[in-house]
Design a protein around this motif. Structure first.
Motif, mmCIF file in Angstrom:
data_model
loop_
_atom_site.group_PDB
_atom_site.id
_atom_site.type_symbol
_atom_site.label_atom_id
_atom_site.label_comp_id
_atom_site.label_asym_id
_atom_site.label_seq_id
_atom_site.Cartn_x
_atom_site.Cartn_y
_atom_site.Cartn_z
ATOM 1 N N CYS A 84 24.157 42.427 39.487
ATOM 2 C CA CYS A 84 24.366 41.814 40.809
ATOM 3 C C CYS A 84 24.179 40.303 40.752
ATOM 4 O O CYS A 84 24.919 39.560 41.420
ATOM 5 C CB CYS A 84 23.415 42.438 41.834
ATOM 6 N N MET A 85 23.220 39.826 39.969
ATOM 7 C CA MET A 85 23.002 38.387 39.841
ATOM 8 C C MET A 85 24.222 37.713 39.201
ATOM 9 O O MET A 85 24.656 36.653 39.659
ATOM 10 C CB MET A 85 21.752 38.089 39.009
ATOM 11 N N VAL A 86 24.769 38.341 38.181
ATOM 12 C CA VAL A 86 25.971 37.782 37.550
ATOM 13 C C VAL A 86 27.122 37.790 38.553
ATOM 14 O O VAL A 86 27.870 36.809 38.661
ATOM 15 C CB VAL A 86 26.350 38.542 36.263
ATOM 16 N N THR A 88 26.939 37.533 41.758
ATOM 17 C CA THR A 88 26.700 36.468 42.728
ATOM 18 C C THR A 88 27.157 35.122 42.168
ATOM 19 O O THR A 88 27.858 34.362 42.839
ATOM 20 C CB THR A 88 25.211 36.418 43.122
ATOM 21 N N ALA A 89 26.762 34.840 40.930
ATOM 22 C CA ALA A 89 27.177 33.585 40.297
ATOM 23 C C ALA A 89 28.692 33.543 40.117
ATOM 24 O O ALA A 89 29.329 32.512 40.362
ATOM 25 C CB ALA A 89 26.476 33.416 38.952
ATOM 26 N N LEU A 90 29.253 34.660 39.710
ATOM 27 C CA LEU A 90 30.695 34.737 39.497
ATOM 28 C C LEU A 90 31.455 34.542 40.803
ATOM 29 O O LEU A 90 32.423 33.776 40.868
ATOM 30 C CB LEU A 90 31.053 36.068 38.836
ATOM 31 N N ASP A 91 31.021 35.205 41.864
ATOM 32 C CA ASP A 91 31.676 35.042 43.164
ATOM 33 C C ASP A 91 31.612 33.588 43.627
ATOM 34 O O ASP A 91 32.604 33.038 44.117
ATOM 35 C CB ASP A 91 31.041 35.950 44.221
ATOM 36 N N SER A 92 30.453 32.969 43.485
ATOM 37 C CA SER A 92 30.318 31.564 43.889
ATOM 38 C C SER A 92 31.250 30.676 43.080
ATOM 39 O O SER A 92 31.917 29.789 43.625
ATOM 40 C CB SER A 92 28.871 31.091 43.710
ATOM 41 N N THR A 93 31.319 30.916 41.780
ATOM 42 C CA THR A 93 32.151 30.092 40.904
ATOM 43 C C THR A 93 33.637 30.282 41.212
ATOM 44 O O THR A 93 34.395 29.307 41.272
ATOM 45 C CB THR A 93 31.848 30.415 39.428
ATOM 46 N N VAL A 94 34.040 31.532 41.418
ATOM 47 C CA VAL A 94 35.437 31.817 41.758
ATOM 48 C C VAL A 94 35.792 31.181 43.100
ATOM 49 O O VAL A 94 36.855 30.567 43.249
ATOM 50 C CB VAL A 94 35.703 33.342 41.764
ATOM 51 N N ASN A 95 34.904 31.314 44.084
ATOM 52 C CA ASN A 95 35.182 30.730 45.401
ATOM 53 C C ASN A 95 35.338 29.221 45.316
ATOM 54 O O ASN A 95 36.268 28.649 45.909
ATOM 55 C CB ASN A 95 34.090 31.110 46.403
ATOM 56 N N LEU A 96 34.449 28.556 44.586
ATOM 57 C CA LEU A 96 34.575 27.101 44.437
ATOM 58 C C LEU A 96 35.860 26.731 43.712
ATOM 59 O O LEU A 96 36.516 25.744 44.061
ATOM 60 C CB LEU A 96 33.361 26.524 43.709
ATOM 61 N N ARG A 118 23.569 27.336 43.462
ATOM 62 C CA ARG A 118 23.360 28.750 43.104
ATOM 63 C C ARG A 118 23.881 29.016 41.690
ATOM 64 O O ARG A 118 23.253 29.724 40.900
ATOM 65 C CB ARG A 118 24.074 29.645 44.112
ATOM 66 N N ILE A 119 25.021 28.449 41.355
ATOM 67 C CA ILE A 119 25.601 28.614 40.014
ATOM 68 C C ILE A 119 24.661 28.018 38.975
ATOM 69 O O ILE A 119 24.347 28.657 37.957
ATOM 70 C CB ILE A 119 26.997 27.968 39.944
ATOM 71 N N ASP A 120 24.187 26.802 39.224
ATOM 72 C CA ASP A 120 23.294 26.132 38.272
ATOM 73 C C ASP A 120 21.993 26.905 38.075
ATOM 74 O O ASP A 120 21.529 27.079 36.938
ATOM 75 C CB ASP A 120 22.988 24.706 38.733
ATOM 76 N N SER A 121 21.391 27.374 39.167
ATOM 77 C CA SER A 121 20.120 28.103 39.031
ATOM 78 C C SER A 121 20.332 29.458 38.354
ATOM 79 O O SER A 121 19.475 29.917 37.603
ATOM 80 C CB SER A 121 19.419 28.257 40.382
ATOM 81 N N SER A 122 21.482 30.072 38.590
ATOM 82 C CA SER A 122 21.787 31.345 37.923
ATOM 83 C C SER A 122 21.965 31.134 36.424
ATOM 84 O O SER A 122 21.424 31.909 35.610
ATOM 85 C CB SER A 122 23.051 31.977 38.515
ATOM 86 N N LEU A 123 22.695 30.096 36.042
ATOM 87 C CA LEU A 123 22.873 29.805 34.613
ATOM 88 C C LEU A 123 21.528 29.533 33.947
ATOM 89 O O LEU A 123 21.285 29.991 32.818
ATOM 90 C CB LEU A 123 23.819 28.627 34.408
#
Length: 185
Positions: A84-86, A88-96, A118-123
């Motif tokens: 789920c965490m991945v 979330t990061a993936l959805d944010s990255t795709v949306n941007l 969110r992407i940066d903190s997830s990475l």
């Protein structure tokens, strides 16, 4: 089994990997945005048709593929949480990615700035993980690899300072189902 999607989608790629790993016969049908808008109520890819079963989300498709093959899928709360965490990061990255492609200045909007954070903190969190250095890979690891490779392919993320993630991606790049599903250049 028919899997509809694009060769560049990280969600589709994960489903293709799972199908390859399962050994099940399947047909991959390349589908663009216009076709997916007509064929799927979610108007996105992937979607899967198998007999009377029609699934429109990669998580459900992965569950179905694994279940059909008698393989485990997200066996622990920790695996589900990472998956789920991945996502979330993936959805944010795709949306941007798509917002920027549509001309939105993602640096000038508070919402998109939060998505970038969110992407940066997830990475940073992913960099701290203990990841497999060879197969078999878990579905959260496969999802992470699909995300990282897509993010680099689309120039959406930078992992230059993430030696753990770079090593993980370098290792999984040698795994045949991952290598054989790499987006065309």
């Amino acid at each position: 089994m028919k899997l509809y999607g694009s060769y560049t989608s990280p969600f589709v790629r994960h489903c293709r990997i799972a199908l390859m790993e399962s050994g099940q016969d399947f047909e991959f049908i390349e589908t663009d945005q216009a076709s997916s808008a007509l064929l799927s109520p979610t108007q996105r890819v992937p979607f899967l048709q198998h007999g009377d079963t029609f699934l429109t989300d990669s998580s459900a498709i992965l569950f179905y593929i694994r279940q059909q093959a008698g393989q485990p899928y997200l066996g622990t709360p920790a695996e589900l949480d990472l998956f789920c965490m991945v996502n979330t990061a993936l959805d944010s990255t795709v949306n941007l990615f798509f917002l920027e492609k549509d001309g939105v200045d993602i640096n000038s909007v508070a919402y998109t700035q939060r998505q970038a954070a969110r992407i940066d903190s997830s990475l940073a969190q992913f960099e701290q993980l203990t990841l497999s250095d060879s197969a078999p890979y878990t579905d959260p690891e496969l999802r992470l690899a699909c995300y990282l490779d897509w993010g680099l392919f689309r120039n959406r993320i930078n992992i230059d300072k993430c030696s753990n993630l770079k090593g993980f991606l370098s290792g999984i790049a040698k795994y045949a189902p991952f290598a054989n599903t790499k987006p065309p250049q």
